[in-house]
Design an enzyme around this catalytic site. Sequence first.
Site, PDB file in Angstrom:
ATOM      1  N   ASP A  98       0.875  -1.187   0.000  1.00 60.03           N
ATOM      2  CA  ASP A  98       0.000   0.000   0.000  1.00 60.03           C
ATOM      3  C   ASP A  98       0.907   1.230   0.000  1.00 60.03           C
ATOM      4  O   ASP A  98       1.561   1.549   1.000  1.00 60.03           O
ATOM      5  CB  ASP A  98      -0.881  -0.046   1.255  1.00 60.03           C
ATOM      6  CG  ASP A  98      -1.874   1.109   1.304  1.00 60.03           C
ATOM      7  OD1 ASP A  98      -1.711   2.103   0.541  1.00 60.03           O
ATOM      8  OD2 ASP A  98      -2.825   1.021   2.114  1.00 60.03           O
ATOM      9  N   HIS A  99       0.911   1.889  -1.140  1.00 61.72           N
ATOM     10  CA  HIS A  99       1.856   3.010  -1.273  1.00 61.72           C
ATOM     11  C   HIS A  99       1.493   4.203  -0.422  1.00 61.72           C
ATOM     12  O   HIS A  99       2.274   5.168  -0.331  1.00 61.72           O
ATOM     13  CB  HIS A  99       1.969   3.405  -2.749  1.00 61.72           C
ATOM     14  CG  HIS A  99       3.333   3.919  -3.129  1.00 61.72           C
ATOM     15  ND1 HIS A  99       4.004   4.879  -2.384  1.00 61.72           N
ATOM     16  CD2 HIS A  99       4.172   3.602  -4.150  1.00 61.72           C
ATOM     17  CE1 HIS A  99       5.182   5.142  -2.939  1.00 61.72           C
ATOM     18  NE2 HIS A  99       5.318   4.386  -4.008  1.00 61.72           N
ATOM     19  N   ARG A 100       0.333   4.187   0.221  1.00 60.08           N
ATOM     20  CA  ARG A 100       0.035   5.272   1.158  1.00 60.08           C
ATOM     21  C   ARG A 100       0.902   5.160   2.384  1.00 60.08           C
ATOM     22  O   ARG A 100       1.256   6.144   3.010  1.00 60.08           O
ATOM     23  CB  ARG A 100      -1.438   5.247   1.568  1.00 60.08           C
ATOM     24  CG  ARG A 100      -2.398   5.428   0.398  1.00 60.08           C
ATOM     25  CD  ARG A 100      -3.825   5.251   0.838  1.00 60.08           C
ATOM     26  NE  ARG A 100      -4.072   3.868   1.291  1.00 60.08           N
ATOM     27  CZ  ARG A 100      -5.234   3.427   1.726  1.00 60.08           C
ATOM     28  NH1 ARG A 100      -6.280   4.251   1.766  1.00 60.08           N
ATOM     29  NH2 ARG A 100      -5.362   2.168   2.117  1.00 60.08           N
TER      30      ARG A 100
END
Lengths: 365, 490, 325
Positions: free
Chosen positions: B460-462
């Site tokens: 999850d690139h967040r």
Amino acid sequence: MAVQSVQPSEGPELVQLLTPEGERVEHPDYSLDLTFGEYRDLYRDLVMVRRIDTEATALQRQGELGLWASLLGQEAAQVGAGRALLSQDFAFPTYREHGVAYCKGVDPVTLLGLFRGVNQGGWNPYDKGFQLYTIVIGSQTLHATGYAMGLQRDGSDGAVMAFFGDGASSQGDVNEAFVWSSVFQAPVVFFCQNNQWAISEPLERQSRIPLYQRALGFGFPGVRVDGNDVLAVLAVARDALARAREGSGPTLIEAFTYRMGPHTTSDDPTRYRLAAELETWKLKDPIERMKAYLSRNGMADGDFFAQVDAEADALAAHIRAGCLSLPDPDPLTLFDHVYAGGSSLLEEEREQVAAYLASFEEAVH
Amino acid sequence: MPTFKDFKLPDLGEGLTEGEILKWLVQPGDDVKLNQPIVEVETAKAAVEIPSPYAGTVTTLHHAEGDTVDVGSPIITFDVDPGGTAADDGVAAPAQTPVAAQADMVPQLSASQVPHEPGMIGSPAPKAGTEEKIEVLVGTGPKSGKLTRRPRKAPTPAVSPPADRTPPRPPARVSAAAVGAHAAELAAAGGAAEVRVLAKPPVRKLARDLGVDLRQISGTGPGGTITRGDVEGAVGDEVGTQPTESAPSRDREFDPATREQRIPIKGVRKMMAAAMVDSAFTAPHVTIFTTVDVTPAMELVERWKTAREFAEVRVTPLLLVAKALMVAVKRNPLINSTWDEAAQEIVVKDYVNLGIAAATPRGLIVPNIKAADKLTLPELAAELQQLVATARDGKTPPADMQGGTITITNVGVFGVDNGTPILNPGESAILCFGAVRDMPWVHEGEIAIRKVTQLSLSFDHRIVDGQLGSQFIADVAALLAEPTLFVAWG
Amino acid sequence: MATLTLGKALNEGLRKSMETDSKVLIMGEDVGRLGGVFRVTDGLQKDFGEDRVIDTPLAESGIIGTAVGLAIRGFRPVCEIQFDGFVFPAFDQIVSQVAKMHYRSAGHVKLPITIRIPFGGGIGAVEHHSESPESYFCHTPGLKVVSCSNPVDAYWMIQQAVASDDPIVFFEPKRRYWDKADVDTAGAAPLSLWDANVAREGSQATVITYGPSVKTCLEAAAAAQQEGQDLEVIDLRSLSPIDWEAVFTSVRKTGHAIVVAEAPVYASLSAEVAARVTERCFYELEAPVLRVTGFSTPYPTSRIEEDYLPDLDRILDAVDRSLAF
């Protein structure tokens, strides 16, 4: 009214042995030979029966009975018929024959449960040969006829008397009973107390001809008797029962009388009949004429009448006490006696209701 | 000693609710006899004389002529024992009377509650200014209904539907197969057709919609009935291995007309699809790849297969990958977290609930091993073995499919090298472990045949940036390439 | 053992009752010399006499009313109402007197009356000869109501009904009067009067029925078997009270209930079965209880009565619908 009915009269066809004034008269077809004691007994019966009725009416007015069907004015018709019945004879009443019940030896308190609402009648008809009250008009005449057919098959010397009123004579069941009893020659006497009114409907609305003449159409004899004359009724009833016993079949007795009170305590007769009519019939009172006859002929004195009144008071007290002590039924008894052989469905329902009632903190009854 | 008794106005058998005192026939002080007329009361335009219920002296008249009195209220009081020697104390308060008690049972309808029935025998013409009364020919007239509930005792336990099902009387002349009749008992006879489940219609519908076979569920409701929750929890638990699936076979054949097959979307497939969509379109997915020479790891796995510590369990490469992942998590904690959008927080977890993606004939499920990081290797091996077996049997409990923190998906068993896995919702990383192949590799400067595999990591690139993700997958790879690092980094 | 039609089985059963108890009487229109319009009382007046087998005047209320009096006197009358549609003149005597006398008298008066009524349609008759009025009587507490469907039951049930101390309305399926079966008249009654019978065992659905429809349901079940459907058929036999345990046992086994009866569906006995089965088998039911019955119309003219009566196709259609739930 378009239809002109034959007016009832007290002409030669009305059997009478005691006039309203208390004079003894003869009739070509009917006679009565009684001892002084027997005359006195009949008087006593009339007074007792009236007292039962007035006490029950008072109890209703005091809230102890929900309803009462008064026989006021019809005492002679019922005592005459009741005293003609032998112990082996079975009576099939409507719901007003408290006088017949008395004569058959039924304790008047027994009759009160139905009117107080603690049972549906509940007495054992086999005890005194007095069937439970039938509220559906006229149904009992068929029952009486069937019972009489049973007597035939048993070879019994009993007879049956079916009681009904002028209104009932219009019912199909009554006419079917006439058919059956005549074609099978059944030992049943049809005793119709024509008290002139079926609630608010006068006799003219039930028949164009005198009721006793109906019997001829069915093929058996009919006789009209002065219903306020206990002697005439007794004589006619005995004769008809004897005919039945010997196998000659049915008779229709029309006891011509008057309903002095309302249909029941919930009825208001002032709405449909005139006070003057009542006054006319008061002059034909069944007890007054007997009292006059006894007094005038030295069969009874003041002491006797006072003693009878005292007995009536005692009977009234018994009725009052009995009424007030009739127990309210337990609610679960409503499941009793639906069937002779029981029912699995009812057992289950009864258990469910019992559990439901037990779930309340306080019982109502 | 005076004994006072009240007389209350009775219902005179006409459904009377009130009456008007027309005329008193006695006065206070009068001696009256039983049944002597004491008052005229108006009902239906006719006066009714009421006879005295007592013998005694009139003490009090409670109403004047012309008064309208409710049924059930006292109208007159008598002293039934005037100057007498009654045993009771001279309590002046009037005693309850049986008559009064009877009258008490009379309904106290207000006039406005009484329905008007025109045309009944005895109905009065309405008088100006008065309410209508109801008169009935028979009976005491309508009673008012209850307005409050009677108090019940403490509630008995609710009767569950099968509780009243005591073993029924066997009906006569019915064969043994039909006698008995309890679903549970019949189930023992075996055969799917004879097993009867206990579930009410809405639950049956839910089961049908979710593709759950009720016969495979044990109910937790009263009497063994299957509840809604049981059905929802059982989603994904189907045996499914039998060719007969819950839906009748009619939707499994190609329609010759269209040459199309229509498969209903339900059950595990439906749930899985929803999860995928949720995950894929919420978290920005990035996948990175690395290729690793895992020859030392495989040799270790081989040695463990015959080691005493692992005698009871199956040892697979997955075991080592799992261990490597958890060590890498310890070095890169942020990878083991979740994006809490609602709270606007990233929740980093100190425990690893390790999810293992499992393919079952019903579809993909992801059961997890709780606190896997705390397990010894043999324990972990056992857990993995159990997890896989349970999943294959379709018996994974719902709790096992919740609360995962990071997942491994093993595509290697299918002979696939790598993939771009979709995150399990609620997690930030998923490791995809590919097939281990014999491949030519440069080993110590020379071409050699080595056991090589590919690892892919979606994250999850967040939460996870490229550096963290790369660092993490590199750590996993390093441990598999050189297992002695377990000792250094453990 | 004898092969008897249903009508003959009733005749033999009545004969047995008359022989066993001299208080048993038979009464009705045309029951004596003619032996009944369906010959059910054939030969009985010749053997037992006119005092015991009574040709009555033409009045149904009179038949039942006098039967009440005879019962009060201690006899056991077996009344015949010639056709279902003609019971209504006697309805008052039945529900107001026969049903209530025991209750009214607090148990002092028993009325062991049997009221035999040929019922049901399918015989191509005119109005009032094809009715199914059983629901009215089931709805009346104090009465018990039964219906035979085959010669064996007919032979035994009529005797049991006559021997019962309660009043029983005994419905005879007139379209089945000529059906034959072997009846072991020397043996004992196979069932009590109040038992339902599993006429056919099955596992997939329960068909609940009685009277003339039993045979139709058995035929339907046989046809269904050819298609791989395994149906259980319950012959209620007793309509009030119903042998609920037998019904519930079956429905709990199959999970499917279909009630079949000729009577119009609205407010019928079938509705009682549906309600009670739903209440007591709720968790085992996989489909609502379905009913295959006459429609909410008066019985139709004979040329289209087969479209009104529940038949094999309608029954199996309902079974299909039930199984598809």
